[in-house]
Design an enzyme around this catalytic site. Structure first.
Site, PDB file in Angstrom:
ATOM      1  CB  CYS A   2      85.379  13.463  -7.771  1.00  0.00           C
ATOM      2  SG  CYS A   2      85.472  13.803  -9.546  1.00  0.00           S
TER       3      CYS A   2
HETATM    4  N1  GLN Z   1      84.016  17.602 -13.606  1.00  0.00           N
HETATM    5  C1  GLN Z   1      85.152  17.028 -12.948  1.00  0.00           C
HETATM    6  C2  GLN Z   1      85.818  15.940 -13.743  1.00  0.00           C
HETATM    7  O1  GLN Z   1      85.398  15.575 -14.795  1.00  0.00           O
HETATM    8  C3  GLN Z   1      84.781  16.517 -11.575  1.00  0.00           C
HETATM    9  C4  GLN Z   1      83.885  15.316 -11.682  1.00  0.00           C
HETATM   10  C5  GLN Z   1      83.179  14.934 -10.430  1.00  0.00           C
HETATM   11  O2  GLN Z   1      83.083  15.635  -9.432  1.00  0.00           O
HETATM   12  N2  GLN Z   1      82.635  13.776 -10.533  1.00  0.00           N
HETATM   13  O3  GLN Z   1      86.814  15.451 -13.273  1.00  0.00           O
END
Ligand code: GLN
Length: 235
Positions: A2
């Site tokens: 994210c």
């Molecule tokens: N693992 C976390 C989620 O599923 C963060 C994902 C990310 O950083 N893309 O929200």
């Protein structure tokens, strides 16, 4: 991964993290420039800010792409604060797409966002009543549990990351935590940048092409407070 961003300094509108800069979180939700894992961040978004009318931050989050919320631009224009956070989400495979899995997570005066992935088994001994099955919610609950015991932010965040990093050596644990008058941001497996002018802007990747964006080295902790900004290695 994210993408997330935060501001600490003179009062600014939330739109300064999302809509105003050329590569703000709106643009990063569909065209991030430095994202190594995942291509778009369309699985939800959240914002948080502090208002003198309440001790806790205001948090607004949804499990839809940020560009679909037609009410957000107006809200982001009038939501002004000296401490702001915003995040857009690309759900890790296997993680639920729901509001409770979306950053910012909050507890008391804290707001928390996570870029990365971590084996929940590594978090089991530390997590405390997470609100979602999402790894980030587990990580947030682990940090909040430590903050609730009175451990200062500057120690609680690296303490959890160090411990979880030992149990899951391939975990990516970029954490961003705001407390209203302070920010802690950790680079652990993903990019993190800071820009200092009359305040401090922290973001997974630069929000624009102005000179002055500084990369925070991996496995380092950035601490921002009214006293200034400190970047220190975690281990
Ligand atoms: N693992 C976390 C989620 O599923 C963060 C994902 C990310 O950083 N893309 O929200």
């Amino acid at each position: 991964m994210c993408r997330h961003a935060a501001w600490l300094g003179p009062s600014r509108a939330l739109s300064s993290l999302i809509f105003d800069p050329e590569c703000g979180l709106l643009r990063q939700s569909y065209a991030p420039r430095m994202q190594a894992y995942g291509k778009v961040n369309a699985d939800g978004f959240g914002v948080g800010w502090y208002d003198p009318y309440r001790p806790e931050p205001v948090r607004y989050r949804r499990s839809v792409p940020i560009w679909t919320d037609a009410n957000l631009p107006g809200l982001a224009e009038v939501a002004r604060s000296s401490c702001l956070m915003a995040a857009v989400r690309s759900a890790t495979v296997g993680m639920p797409i729901e509001e409770t899995a979306t950053a910012p997570f909050t507890d008391g005066r804290w707001l928390l966002s996570h870029n990365g992935r971590v084996d929940r088994e590594a978090l089991r001994p530390l997590a405390s009543d997470p609100e979602s099955a999402c790894d980030s919610a587990w990580l947030a609950s682990a940090v909040f549990a430590r903050l609730r015991t009175g451990i200062p932010l500057a120690e609680a965040a690296p303490l959890v990351v160090r411990e979880v990093g030992k149990a899951d050596p391939v975990a990516r644990l970029n954490l961003l935590v705001c407390g209203g008058t302070e920010i802690a941001a950790i680079a652990w497996g993903d990019t993190l940048f800071a820009h200092l002018d009359e305040g401090v802007l922290v973001a997974s990747e630069p929000l624009d092409d102005r000179p002055g964006w500084q990369a925070v080295p991996d496995r380092n902790l950035l601490l921002a407070s009214p006293d200034g900004v400190l970047i220190t290695p975690i281990d």
